[in-house]
Design a protein around this motif. Structure first.
Motif, short mmCIF file in Angstrom:
data_model
loop_
_atom_site.label_atom_id
_atom_site.label_comp_id
_atom_site.label_asym_id
_atom_site.label_seq_id
_atom_site.Cartn_x
_atom_site.Cartn_y
_atom_site.Cartn_z
N VAL A 158 -2.97 -8.43 -26.77
CA VAL A 158 -4.42 -8.26 -26.69
C VAL A 158 -4.74 -7.18 -25.65
N LYS A 159 -5.66 -6.28 -25.98
CA LYS A 159 -6.06 -5.22 -25.05
C LYS A 159 -7.19 -5.72 -24.17
N VAL A 160 -6.90 -5.92 -22.89
CA VAL A 160 -7.89 -6.31 -21.90
C VAL A 160 -7.90 -5.23 -20.82
N PHE A 161 -9.05 -4.59 -20.63
CA PHE A 161 -9.11 -3.44 -19.73
C PHE A 161 -9.46 -3.88 -18.32
N LEU B 227 -7.91 -18.24 -22.72
CA LEU B 227 -7.05 -19.18 -23.44
C LEU B 227 -7.48 -20.61 -23.20
N GLY B 228 -8.57 -20.76 -22.47
CA GLY B 228 -9.17 -22.08 -22.34
C GLY B 228 -8.39 -23.07 -21.53
N SER B 229 -7.57 -22.61 -20.56
CA SER B 229 -6.81 -23.57 -19.75
C SER B 229 -7.57 -23.99 -18.50
N ASP B 230 -8.75 -23.41 -18.28
CA ASP B 230 -9.55 -23.76 -17.11
C ASP B 230 -10.67 -24.70 -17.54
N PRO B 231 -10.62 -26.00 -17.15
CA PRO B 231 -11.62 -26.97 -17.59
C PRO B 231 -13.03 -26.64 -17.10
N GLU B 232 -13.13 -25.80 -16.09
CA GLU B 232 -14.44 -25.43 -15.58
C GLU B 232 -15.10 -24.35 -16.45
N SER B 233 -14.30 -23.69 -17.31
CA SER B 233 -14.85 -22.65 -18.18
C SER B 233 -15.42 -23.31 -19.42
N LYS B 234 -16.64 -23.79 -19.34
CA LYS B 234 -17.22 -24.59 -20.41
C LYS B 234 -17.96 -23.78 -21.47
N GLU B 235 -18.43 -22.61 -21.08
CA GLU B 235 -19.20 -21.82 -22.02
C GLU B 235 -18.27 -21.07 -22.96
N PRO B 236 -18.28 -21.39 -24.26
CA PRO B 236 -17.38 -20.70 -25.19
C PRO B 236 -17.83 -19.28 -25.46
N VAL B 237 -16.85 -18.44 -25.79
CA VAL B 237 -17.09 -17.03 -26.11
C VAL B 237 -16.43 -16.74 -27.45
N ILE B 238 -17.15 -16.03 -28.31
CA ILE B 238 -16.57 -15.69 -29.61
C ILE B 238 -15.29 -14.85 -29.42
N GLY B 239 -14.24 -15.27 -30.09
CA GLY B 239 -12.97 -14.56 -30.03
C GLY B 239 -11.98 -15.11 -29.03
N GLU B 240 -12.41 -16.06 -28.19
CA GLU B 240 -11.48 -16.62 -27.22
C GLU B 240 -10.64 -17.73 -27.85
N ALA B 241 -9.53 -18.04 -27.20
CA ALA B 241 -8.62 -19.08 -27.69
C ALA B 241 -8.75 -20.32 -26.82
N ARG B 242 -8.75 -21.47 -27.46
CA ARG B 242 -8.77 -22.74 -26.72
C ARG B 242 -7.88 -23.76 -27.44
N VAL C 210 -7.00 -22.86 -31.22
CA VAL C 210 -7.98 -22.32 -32.15
C VAL C 210 -8.63 -21.08 -31.56
N ILE C 211 -9.26 -20.29 -32.41
CA ILE C 211 -10.07 -19.15 -31.97
C ILE C 211 -11.53 -19.46 -32.27
N VAL C 212 -12.39 -19.28 -31.28
CA VAL C 212 -13.82 -19.52 -31.47
C VAL C 212 -14.40 -18.42 -32.34
N GLU C 213 -15.03 -18.81 -33.45
CA GLU C 213 -15.60 -17.85 -34.39
C GLU C 213 -17.12 -17.76 -34.30
N SER D 206 -6.29 -21.34 -38.06
CA SER D 206 -5.37 -20.33 -38.61
C SER D 206 -5.24 -19.16 -37.66
N LYS D 207 -6.40 -18.68 -37.17
CA LYS D 207 -6.37 -17.56 -36.23
C LYS D 207 -5.74 -17.97 -34.91
N GLY D 208 -5.99 -19.21 -34.50
CA GLY D 208 -5.37 -19.71 -33.27
C GLY D 208 -3.86 -19.79 -33.39
N HIS D 209 -3.42 -20.22 -34.56
CA HIS D 209 -1.97 -20.30 -34.79
C HIS D 209 -1.33 -18.92 -34.70
N SER D 210 -1.99 -17.92 -35.28
CA SER D 210 -1.46 -16.55 -35.25
C SER D 210 -1.35 -16.05 -33.81
N LEU D 211 -2.38 -16.30 -33.00
CA LEU D 211 -2.34 -15.87 -31.60
C LEU D 211 -1.23 -16.57 -30.83
#
Length: 383
Positions: free
Chosen positions: A18-21, A36-51, A115-118, A129-134
């Protein structure tokens, strides 16, 4: 995250593709916690992130409601997850039915699916499916650094000097030179095959993983060789020849040599006439597996040879017989004691008794020992 628009973070790119600048020292840890959603304090989902899926709350006839890492409630439409279901060798309907059992839900969660948030409004929707690929891409990057796992891949089509192969739902490249133990002469014959492979490399320019069958073979060869049966009759394909014998490939994995000394008269006659060609079929037995794992083959039925040697042992052990020198080697002298029976006098004994022999010499020898298919001789004391 403050972004450096020029260069993607090399650690994140190598590990997750993944390209992260962001090239700050904390970037990798921050990405893994938040995106990748490993921080329980990160509650606000973002499109395209993995959890990760933490729990499955309910299942109906079309989707399941889950809690993701960060304690985000989300819906997964299983009917649209045909790709994931095919990887699990099931169907959306069967998976939904299976997940209705509490025990099965717990097993599914324990497998660590991502999973990937869509979509986040009006509700959070995610794709497994997208989460599995990642997740698999991340695993593949780890396999490049420290190879431990093999995967089955299906060869889909030809591509340049190799093939497109689908491994765990991800299309990659399988070079022709890494697709088999020997040279692939017929590329079309490989299409549709499912073969075990390991991750060889990653091409950043094309975002493509390179897979290798040869790497798998080199990793598992020792254990596979130990499974070979010296009493079993095999069938293989001639892949080449040399002045001392022919090379044979069998079981889509092994290559062995039928040495001229291990050929029956019929096969030897064919070899001498030069009528062997690549692609010829031949049946054989495994004569010997050397210490360095080379396979010596023979077209002679070992049971016939064993019976012959057993009869020779019963009739000749301990006797002094006349023999003819047929070969002088650094390790000793080989004597023919009767038709198809050759024994060895060690070089140590030759030196001790100060003897010097040439091919064709007739010598009296003692039949000392017969072990497997090897015959050990000694020189009787001269009176």
């Amino acid at each position: 995250m403050q972004q450096d628009k020029k260069t993607p973070n090399p650690e994140i790119l190598e590990k997750y593709g993944v390209k992260v600048f962001n090239n700050q020292p904390y970037a990798l840890e921050y990405y893994e916690k938040v995106f990748l959603g490993s921080d329980p304090e990160s509650k606000e989902p973002v499109i395209g992130e993995a959890r990760r899926i933490l729990t499955i709350n309910s299942v109906n006839d079309k989707d399941m409601l889950v809690t993701l890492s960060g304690f985000v409630e989300a819906s997964i439409d299983i009917r649209s997850e045909k790709h994931f279901c095919s990887l699990m060798n099931t169907t959306p309907a069967d998976l939904l039915e299976w997940l209705k059992e509490t025990e099965n839900r717990e097993s599914f969660v324990a497998s660590g699916h991502t999973v990937i948030v869509e979509m986040i409004k009006p509700y959070v929707k995610a794709s497994i499916s997208k989460g599995h690929s990642l997740k698999m891409k991340s695993e593949f990057f780890g396999e490049i650094r420290k190879p431990t796992a093999a995967y089955y891949g299906k060869i889909k089509e030809k591509n340049g000097g190799g093939f497109i192969i689908n491994v765990q739902g991800i299309d990659g490249f399988l070079p022709g030179s890494l697709a088999a133990t020997n040279i692939v002469r017929d590329f079309d014959s490989m299409l549709g095959k499912e073969i075990p492979v390991m991750v060889e490399d990653y091409l950043k320019e094309s975002d493509t993983f390179v897979f290798s069958y040869k790497k798998y073979i080199s990793t598992v060869m020792n254990s596979k060789i130990n499974e070979l049966d010296l009493d079993k009759k095999y069938a293989g394909t001639v892949t080449g020849s040399a002045k001392y014998g022919v090379f044979v490939e069998f079981d889509e994995l092994f290559t062995g040599l039928i040495h001229t000394s291990k050929m029956t008269p019929e096969l030897h006659n064919k070899f001498v006439k030069g009528t062997f060609k690549s692609g010829d079929k031949v049946e054989f037995w495994i004569k010997e597996i050397t210490d360095d794992k080379k396979l010596i083959l023979t077209d002679e039925d070992p049971s016939i040879r064993r019976n012959q040697l057993e009869e020779f042992k019963t009739a000749s052990l301990g006797k002094i017989v006349e023999a003819e020198v047929v070969s002088v080697q650094p390790f000793g002298v080989l004597f023919k004691v009767q038709k198809d029976i050759v024994g060895l006098v060690s070089q140590k004994e030759i030196k001790t008794k100060k003897k010097n022999y040439s091919i064709g010499d007739k010598v009296m020898v003692t039949i000392d020992r017969v072990h497997n298919d090897k015959i050990f001789l000694s020189l009787p004391n001269e009176d």
